[in-house]
Design an enzyme around this catalytic site. Structure first.
Site, mmCIF file in Angstrom:
data_model
loop_
_atom_site.group_PDB
_atom_site.id
_atom_site.type_symbol
_atom_site.label_atom_id
_atom_site.label_comp_id
_atom_site.label_asym_id
_atom_site.label_seq_id
_atom_site.Cartn_x
_atom_site.Cartn_y
_atom_site.Cartn_z
ATOM 1 N N HIS A 104 3.886 11.419 3.450
ATOM 2 C CA HIS A 104 4.742 10.309 3.005
ATOM 3 C C HIS A 104 5.510 9.716 4.195
ATOM 4 O O HIS A 104 5.696 8.506 4.281
ATOM 5 C CB HIS A 104 5.706 10.784 1.919
ATOM 6 N N LEU A 158 -6.897 0.442 -10.608
ATOM 7 C CA LEU A 158 -5.659 -0.327 -10.421
ATOM 8 C C LEU A 158 -4.406 0.481 -10.761
ATOM 9 O O LEU A 158 -3.295 0.079 -10.402
ATOM 10 C CB LEU A 158 -5.693 -1.617 -11.251
ATOM 11 N N ASN A 166 4.866 8.256 -11.485
ATOM 12 C CA ASN A 166 5.155 9.186 -10.383
ATOM 13 C C ASN A 166 6.280 10.176 -10.713
ATOM 14 O O ASN A 166 6.460 11.170 -10.007
ATOM 15 C CB ASN A 166 5.505 8.434 -9.091
ATOM 16 N N ASP A 192 -2.291 4.487 -1.031
ATOM 17 C CA ASP A 192 -2.751 5.774 -1.554
ATOM 18 C C ASP A 192 -3.334 6.628 -0.429
ATOM 19 O O ASP A 192 -3.915 6.103 0.528
ATOM 20 C CB ASP A 192 -3.812 5.513 -2.633
ATOM 21 N N GLY A 193 -3.187 7.942 -0.571
ATOM 22 C CA GLY A 193 -3.830 8.860 0.362
ATOM 23 C C GLY A 193 -2.882 9.635 1.263
ATOM 24 O O GLY A 193 -3.328 10.365 2.155
HETATM 25 C C1 FPP Z 1 0.324 7.774 -2.672
HETATM 26 O O1 FPP Z 1 -0.149 8.864 -1.937
HETATM 27 C C2 FPP Z 1 1.603 7.307 -2.182
HETATM 28 C C3 FPP Z 1 2.770 7.349 -2.887
HETATM 29 C C4 FPP Z 1 2.883 7.887 -4.243
HETATM 30 C C5 FPP Z 1 4.035 6.858 -2.345
HETATM 31 C C6 FPP Z 1 4.024 5.749 -1.352
HETATM 32 C C7 FPP Z 1 5.207 5.917 -0.495
HETATM 33 C C8 FPP Z 1 5.280 5.681 0.839
HETATM 34 C C9 FPP Z 1 4.187 5.057 1.573
HETATM 35 C C10 FPP Z 1 6.481 6.070 1.643
HETATM 36 C C11 FPP Z 1 7.754 5.341 1.439
HETATM 37 C C12 FPP Z 1 7.685 3.923 1.008
HETATM 38 C C13 FPP Z 1 8.481 2.922 1.477
HETATM 39 C C14 FPP Z 1 8.418 1.545 0.872
HETATM 40 C C15 FPP Z 1 9.368 3.126 2.623
HETATM 41 P P1 FPP Z 1 -0.491 10.226 -2.698
HETATM 42 O O2 FPP Z 1 0.626 11.160 -2.449
HETATM 43 O O3 FPP Z 1 -0.784 9.960 -4.131
HETATM 44 O O4 FPP Z 1 -1.787 10.650 -1.916
HETATM 45 P P2 FPP Z 1 -2.972 11.584 -2.439
HETATM 46 O O5 FPP Z 1 -3.658 10.816 -3.542
HETATM 47 O O6 FPP Z 1 -3.814 11.746 -1.225
HETATM 48 O O7 FPP Z 1 -2.343 12.847 -2.914
#
Ligand code: FPP
Length: 247
Positions: A44, A202, A75, A27-28
């Site tokens: 990302h 969670l 998502n 997350d983040g």
């Molecule tokens: C949460 O950050 C992250 C996600 C929803 C996606 C996770 C994806 C990756 C790390 C990239 C690709 C993955 C792979 C396996 C190659 P957020 O966007 O919710 O962050 P925020 O809460 O700060 O907005």
């Protein structure tokens, strides 16, 4: 995440528990990008780099199974262009990493239902899963279109169908029978669940499996997560005494 190494001191928790299975809520990414006045996709992208770093670090530590929450069933509420960016990053990751995963003897497993993604992405995932299916050194689990409540509902439905067909007695439904019906049935028990970015929840991830897992929350944003951050989580786990409800 490589061939099973002898447990390092850091892997030995209280009561001598070895750390076999780590799951991460990554997350983040958005906040990381926002802090740099960059578009969310940059967060990302940096998150995907953190995935590569973390898998290498987990491999060095000899961790047998790593589960990553890459895309939740919730998502889909995100804007279409962000979903397309995430799908694109997933494809890029598969193109760039599958050879290395396979050579290292790592099996790729998906939990959730990746067939909801566009056909090319789903087919790439299927191909990577099939190619690495016989690998035994370690397992990389990617949660795609995954939600724990959905996983439990699917499991309950399957058990209800067996009861209806007369092949399962309701009295025979035990926690072990339910666990065997989950997407994670063939994985080691979850030992450590990490969430980055300071959020303390969670979010519908591995709710059943986390029953006795140790939880670790860090303020570090996912794109900043690295070998030292994983080592800190593992150190914290090593200091815990796992009692599973006992004294
Ligand atoms: C949460 O950050 C992250 C996600 C929803 C996606 C996770 C994806 C990756 C790390 C990239 C690709 C993955 C792979 C396996 C190659 P957020 O966007 O919710 O962050 P925020 O809460 O700060 O907005």
């Amino acid at each position: 995440m490589t061939r099973k190494a002898a447990p390092t001191p850091a892997q030995t928790g209280g009561e001598g528990a070895v750390l076999r299975h780590v799951a991460i809520i990554m997350d983040g990414n958005g906040r990381w990008a926002k802090a740099r006045r960059l578009p969310r996709v940059a967060g990302h992208r940096a998150g995907a780099e953190a995935v590569r770093r973390t898998l290498r670090a987990a491999s060095k530590l000899g961790i047998e199974c790593v589960t990553l929450y890459a895309f939740s069933s919730e998502n889909w509420k995100r804007p279409e262009d962000e979903i397309a960016d995430l799908t694109g990053l997933m494809k890029q990751f598969l193109r760039a990493e599958v050879d290395d995963l396979h050579e290292a003897g790592i099996r790729l497993k998906i939990i959730g239902n990746h067939h909801a993604f566009e056909p090319e992405a789903a087919a790439m995932v299927d191909a990577a899963v099939a190619r690495t299916a016989a690998n035994t050194a370690s397992t990389l689990v990617v949660a795609l279109n995954y939600g724990s409540q959905d996983e439990l509902a699917r499991a309950m439905r399957a058990l209800a169908q067996q009861v209806q067909a007369g092949t399962l007695a309701p009295e025979a439904i035990t926690p072990a029978v339910i666990a065997a019906q989950l997407d994670t049935a063939d994985l080691p028990p979850l030992d450590l669940l990490i969430r980055t970015s300071g959020e303390v929840r969670l979010s519908n991830f591995l709710l059943w499996q986390a029953a006795y897992a140790e939880l670790y929350f860090t303020e570090t944003l996912w794109p900043d997560f690295d070998e030292a951050a994983l080592a800190a989580a593992v150190e914290s786990y090593a200091c815990r005494e796992r009692r599973y409800g006992g004294r």
